[in-house]
Design an enzyme around this catalytic site. Sequence first.
Site, PDB file in Angstrom:
ATOM      1  N   ASP A 112      30.045  -1.337  21.837  1.00  0.00           N
ATOM      2  CA  ASP A 112      29.180  -1.314  20.660  1.00  0.00           C
ATOM      3  C   ASP A 112      28.329  -2.569  20.563  1.00  0.00           C
ATOM      4  O   ASP A 112      28.859  -3.670  20.407  1.00  0.00           O
ATOM      5  CB  ASP A 112      30.063  -1.179  19.406  1.00  0.00           C
ATOM      6  CG  ASP A 112      29.262  -1.171  18.118  1.00  0.00           C
ATOM      7  OD1 ASP A 112      28.070  -0.833  18.147  1.00  0.00           O
ATOM      8  OD2 ASP A 112      29.851  -1.509  17.063  1.00  0.00           O
TER       9      ASP A 112
ATOM     10  N   ASP B 141      21.404  -0.870  18.079  1.00  0.00           N
ATOM     11  CA  ASP B 141      22.769  -0.458  17.753  1.00  0.00           C
ATOM     12  C   ASP B 141      23.183   0.810  18.497  1.00  0.00           C
ATOM     13  O   ASP B 141      22.679   1.899  18.212  1.00  0.00           O
ATOM     14  CB  ASP B 141      22.878  -0.252  16.238  1.00  0.00           C
ATOM     15  CG  ASP B 141      24.324  -0.052  15.784  1.00  0.00           C
ATOM     16  OD1 ASP B 141      25.242  -0.228  16.616  1.00  0.00           O
ATOM     17  OD2 ASP B 141      24.532   0.260  14.599  1.00  0.00           O
TER      18      ASP B 141
END
Length: 409
Positions: free
Chosen positions: A281, A101
Site C-alpha cells: 500500500d 494511493d
Amino acid sequence: MTRFSALLALCAGALTTNVVASPTVIRESLVTLPLARRLNATGVRNIVARDQARAKVLKTRGNVGNSKTGPIDDPLDDVVVSYTVDVKVGTPPITYTLIVDTGSSNTWVGANQSYVATNSSVDTGDSVFVEYGSGGFVGEEYTDTVAVGKLTIANQSIGGAYLAYGFSGVDGILGLGPTDLTNGTTSGGGTVPTVLDNAVTLGVVKEKTLGISFEPSTGDGTASNGELTFGGTDSTKFTGKLDYVPFTSTSPASEYVGIDQSITYGSGGQTILASTAGIVDTGTTLIMIASDAFSTYTKATGGTADKATGLLKITQEQYNNLQSLFFHIGKNTFELTPNAQIWPRALNTAIGGQDGNIYLVVADVGSNSGSGLDFINGFTFLQRFYHAVDYAGGRAGFATTSFTHASTN
Ligand SMILES: *[C@@H]1O[C@H](CO)[C@@H](O)[C@H](O)[C@H]1NC(C)=O
Ligand SMILES: *[C@@H]1O[C@H](CO)[C@@H](O)[C@H](O)[C@H]1NC(C)=O
Ligand SMILES: *[C@@H]1O[C@H](CO)[C@@H](O)[C@H](O)[C@H]1NC(C)=O
Ligand SMILES: *[C@@H]1O[C@H](CO)[C@@H](O)[C@H](O)[C@H]1NC(C)=O
Ligand SMILES: *[C@@H]1O[C@H](CO)[C@@H](O)[C@H](O)[C@H]1NC(C)=O
C-alpha cells in the site's frame, strides 16, 4: 466528525454518466511521470496511530464506500509524508497535487484547493463518500477531463470534495487500487472506472499495469524522487529480475493489492510472521505487522516503545547488532537491511522524535495474525524495492533496486 451518511442521504442520486469515450487511435507503450515525496513537518504526530487507523478501516470495510464502521469520532493526524503527483483537471486545466494511493481507487480533489467546474465538467448528480481511517471526504461526483502526465482522459469520474479531513498540503487522491474498491462510493451505486481503467479503455496504454518506484530521501520538504508508470514497468528503475506472485485469495487482503508473504529475522531465520496474507500500500507509511509478530520483532531487536512517535526506539548498540529482516514473497527473498529498518534520522523531529534517536519503521498493525490482513508493506518498504501491479494478470511484482542495500538513513 459529523455523520457523512446523513449528508449522503440528503443527496438524491441521478444516473451516473461516466460513459467512456470511443477509443482514440493514439497508442503509447508507457506513460511515465515523476512522483514527489512531500514531508510536512508541521502537520505531524504519531504516524503509527495514523497507519493503524488506516489499517483498521482497510480490514473492516473490504469495500470503502460501503464502510459500516461508522463515522470517525477522533479526526486523526495529518499525513506527514506522502508521495504525490500533479494532475490537471478541467478545460482550461487546473493543476492539483494528489496523493498516489494503491489502497483506494476513487480519484478526487478539493482537500486544499477546491474543485473548480470548468467547460469540461459534468455533474453526475451523485454524491461521493470515502473514508480512509486516516482521513476522508464527502463531495459531488463529476466527470471531467483529467490529464496525468501525457495521459489525457475525457469523461473521467472525479470527486469534488466539499468536506475533507486528515489531509494537509495536498488536494486529494489519485486512486490506483482495484476498481471494485469504488463500489458503493457514489450515491448512484456500483463502481466507477479508475484513471487506469480509462487509460486502458481509451487505448492510451495497453495493459492495466502500474510500475512504482520510490526512493529513500532524507531531506525535509518536497523531493522529486519517485516515478509512476502506467501500462507497464520501467526496467531502468530496478536491478535484477522483476518477479511476480499471484494476488492472495485471502480476504480482506484480496480486496486490495494483496499478497502472501512470510518474514524472518536475521541469519538464523527466526520467524517473525509465518506465511500469511497482507497488502502492499503506497498510502501507508510504515511496515505494519500483526501484533504477535510485532511482539517477536520487538524482542528480537530489543526496541522499546517510544511515546512521542509511537515507534520502537533502539540504542546505538542495538542498532549495531540489528540484523536484516527477510521478506519471503513467492520464490524470492527480499532483504530489508538494518539501515532500511530505521526511520531517516534527519527526519526524526518531523515525526515528533528527537535528534540522535534511532526509531524503527516496523510497527504493530493493531491485531493478531489470522485476520486476513496481517501486514502492510507501506512506502518505507517500497523505498527499497520496485513494485509492479498487474491487474489484468492478477499479480504483484517486486524487484531489488540500487537503494535496496543503500545506507541512507
Ligand atoms: C464526454 O461525455 C459527454 C457527455 O457527457 C459527451 O458529450 C462527450 O463527447 C464525451 N467526450 C468524449 C471525448 O467522448
Ligand atoms: C472555457 O470557459 C472559459 C470561460 O470560463 C472560456 O474563456 C474558454 O474559452 C472556454 N473554452 C475552452 C476550450 O477553454
Ligand atoms: C502542513 O500541515 C499544516 C497543519 O496541518 C498545514 O496547515 C499546512 O498547510 C501544511 N503545509 C504544507 C506545506 O503542506
Ligand atoms: C492550498 O491552496 C491554495 C490555493 O487555493 C494555495 O495557495 C496553497 O499554496 C495551497 N496549500 C498547499 C499547502 O498546497
Ligand atoms: C457492489 O456492492 C453490491 C452491494 O454490496 C454488491 O451486490 C455487488 O456485487 C458489488 N459489485 C462489485 C462489482 O463488487
